[in-house]
Scaffold this motif. Structure first.
Motif, PDB file in Angstrom:
ATOM      1  N   ASN A  35       0.833  -1.203   0.000  1.00  0.00           N
ATOM      2  CA  ASN A  35       0.000   0.000   0.000  1.00  0.00           C
ATOM      3  C   ASN A  35       0.870   1.256   0.000  1.00  0.00           C
ATOM      4  O   ASN A  35       0.419   2.336  -0.394  1.00  0.00           O
ATOM      5  N   THR A  36       2.121   1.099   0.444  1.00  0.00           N
ATOM      6  CA  THR A  36       3.091   2.194   0.391  1.00  0.00           C
ATOM      7  C   THR A  36       3.158   2.814  -0.999  1.00  0.00           C
ATOM      8  O   THR A  36       3.365   4.028  -1.150  1.00  0.00           O
TER       9      THR A  36
ATOM     10  N   GLY B  35       7.281  -0.665   0.054  1.00  0.00           N
ATOM     11  CA  GLY B  35       6.511  -1.308   1.106  1.00  0.00           C
ATOM     12  C   GLY B  35       6.834  -0.994   2.545  1.00  0.00           C
ATOM     13  O   GLY B  35       6.451  -1.762   3.420  1.00  0.00           O
ATOM     14  N   ALA B  36       7.509   0.111   2.877  1.00  0.00           N
ATOM     15  CA  ALA B  36       7.967   0.315   4.253  1.00  0.00           C
ATOM     16  C   ALA B  36       7.091   1.228   5.102  1.00  0.00           C
ATOM     17  O   ALA B  36       7.419   1.484   6.255  1.00  0.00           O
TER      18      ALA B  36
ATOM     19  N   ALA C 263      -8.363   0.615  -5.486  1.00  0.00           N
ATOM     20  CA  ALA C 263      -7.851  -0.220  -4.400  1.00  0.00           C
ATOM     21  C   ALA C 263      -6.369  -0.520  -4.557  1.00  0.00           C
ATOM     22  O   ALA C 263      -5.763  -0.296  -5.610  1.00  0.00           O
ATOM     23  N   HIS C 264      -5.814  -1.030  -3.487  1.00  0.00           N
ATOM     24  CA  HIS C 264      -4.474  -1.613  -3.493  1.00  0.00           C
ATOM     25  C   HIS C 264      -4.395  -2.558  -2.311  1.00  0.00           C
ATOM     26  O   HIS C 264      -5.249  -2.529  -1.423  1.00  0.00           O
TER      27      HIS C 264
ATOM     28  N   SER D 225      -2.585  -6.347   4.221  1.00  0.00           N
ATOM     29  CA  SER D 225      -3.506  -5.212   4.268  1.00  0.00           C
ATOM     30  C   SER D 225      -4.183  -5.025   2.922  1.00  0.00           C
ATOM     31  O   SER D 225      -3.584  -5.251   1.874  1.00  0.00           O
ATOM     32  N   THR D 226      -5.439  -4.630   2.955  1.00  0.00           N
ATOM     33  CA  THR D 226      -6.165  -4.264   1.746  1.00  0.00           C
ATOM     34  C   THR D 226      -6.887  -2.949   1.992  1.00  0.00           C
ATOM     35  O   THR D 226      -7.376  -2.692   3.087  1.00  0.00           O
ATOM     36  N   SER D 227      -6.938  -2.126   0.959  1.00  0.00           N
ATOM     37  CA  SER D 227      -7.604  -0.833   1.051  1.00  0.00           C
ATOM     38  C   SER D 227      -8.414  -0.609  -0.214  1.00  0.00           C
ATOM     39  O   SER D 227      -7.892  -0.706  -1.321  1.00  0.00           O
TER      40      SER D 227
END
Length: 438
Positions: A110-111, A299-300, A362-363, A372-374
């Protein structure tokens, strides 16, 4: 089984997980909500929708935990201004610490959405252009960089090999290597492999694209990624628990993340997790102290369900970007070559596709110990964030019950943000539905 007796999984299988845990989560969300139903033409108007159904989400969250997940945090906003937050946790994981809705969480890929927002902000300021070749900002660092534009990096159409598939990164993924990876270090790992295809001719998910994005951001601004996230996003939006991790330490209360069957990882399986009812296979290890630096600009970032919902709302509503850059955010390339017109599309750091309940932007993200999903609607008024403190979902031998339970929860959360009930009986995925390489 002792650590000495355990045979570690093949590096390729482990390292590809971070890659597979990212963009394909959109496909998983779409699969979860589309069984037996046609895509919705548009999101329903607020006055026509029912409110989020907490009882159904709670039931599906508990189903996921009962299937073996250590826990789950769900946060859904349906446009009414009254978000619903649900937390469920397995008893064995609660012995470490009770999971809370506001816990900090490693957001994994999600980063990339946040990194793309930073690039678009700089484009709005005239400090770079999405048509700039990589060679302009990183001379000599990317073979063929004169033919790769920043937009290709942002939309995964560069053809660059994914650095997380290189065995050199595996020790960091497993928590055995505490070196400080820079954007240029990670980029160098990826570009030492031959490209997958000529730039701009296909879509293929690659973390190397965002290692290059991170290096470009640093070159253009002269600032660190941590300071860019802090000064341009977290502080302006009041995100008190969102930051770019520069080491293994957390800044606030955090969700403990676990890896299953992890006897090959440092400290092996703690005795307190052995033979505890409800712990799948009795083999989980707490990896919360692992350094996420190998994720870099890919990704951090650390955040919370509430903070991330606020960020996606600000991004998609235009609060962070002017109209021209919003148009760039929503300009997508096809992810599925067999469905170039009506399949899912990739924009800068974000993907979009139709579900029976509405069109989502989304991502997803995967980091050792965290999934994680958003999802949001087009204008950022509605959102669904689902956080699971383990990264088990895209193992090729993943328990089908776990995968099906996660699918069902994702589908219900997406439909809930549109105020609609999820279609009955979402199909459990086969191995294809559980996630593929890009």
């Amino acid at each position: 089984m002792s650590a000495a007796q355990h045979v570690p999984p093949r590096p390729h299988a482990w390292s590809r997980r971070f890659r597979a845990m990212s963009a394909p989560l959109l496909a998983l969300t779409l699969t979860a909500t589309s069984a037996g139903a046609a895509p919705a033409e548009a999101a329903p108007a607020a006055r026509d929708t029912a409110r989020v159904r907490p009882a159904e989400l709670a039931r599906l969250a508990q189903r996921l935990v009962d299937a073996g997940a250590p826990g789950v945090i769900v946060r859904v906003t349906d446009g009414s201004g009254r978000p619903v937050e649900i937390v469920r946790q397995a008893p064995w994981a609660a012995r470490e610490q009770r999971l809370a809705a506001g816990d900090e969480f490693r957001m994994g890929s999600n980063t990339k959405t946040m990194m793309a927002a930073l690039v678009l902000q700089l484009a709005a300021e005239g400090r770079l252009a999405l048509t700039d070749p990589v060679e302009k900002w990183l001379p000599g660092q990317v073979p063929g960089g004169s033919a790769i534009t920043l937009r290709m990096l942002l939309t995964h159409t560069s053809g660059l090999y994914d650095y997380t598939l290189d065995p050199a990164v595996l020790p960091a993924i497993l928590g055995r290597d505490d070196r400080r990876w820079t954007s240029r270090d990670l980029l160098a790992v990826g570009v030492r492999h031959a490209p997958l295809f000529p730039p701009g001719t296909r879509w293929s998910y690659s973390n190397t694209d965002y290692a290059a994005v991170g290096a470009v951001l640093e070159a253009v601004t002269g600032a660190s990624l941590a300071s860019l996230v802090r000064d341009r996003i977290a502080r302006p939006l009041g995100l008190g628990h969102t930051y770019f991790a520069t080491g293994p330490n957390w800044r606030g209360r955090y969700a403990h993340g676990y890896e299953p069957d992890a006897a090959h990882m440092p400290n092996a399986v703690p005795e307190r997790f052995r033979d505890v009812g409800g712990a799948p296979r009795g083999a989980y290890v707490d990896v919360s102290g692992n350094d996420p630096g190998w994720g870099g600009a890919a990704g951090a970032v650390v955040s919370t369900a509430r903070d991330w919902s606020r960020f996606t709302s600000a991004l998609l509503s235009g609060e962070l970007l002017p109209p021209a850059q919003m148009a760039e955010l929503r300009r997508t390339v096809p992810m599925d070559p067999e469905r170039p017109q009506d399949g899912p599309g990739a924009g800068p750091g974000i993907e979009t596709g139709d579900t029976p309940c509405g069109t989502v932007w989304a991502h997803g993200g995967g980091m050792t110990g965290y999934t994680s999903t958003s999802s949001s609607d087009r204008d950022g008024r509605r959102s669904a964030v689902v956080l699971v403190p383990t990264e088990f979902l895209f193992e090729f031998d993943a328990d089908p019950e776990l995968v099906a339970a996660h699918q069902a929860l994702l589908g219900a959360a997406v439909c809930a943000m549109f105020g609609r009930p999820a279609p009955d009986g979402p199909a459990a995925p086969g191995r294809e539905g559980a996630g593929q390489d890009g």
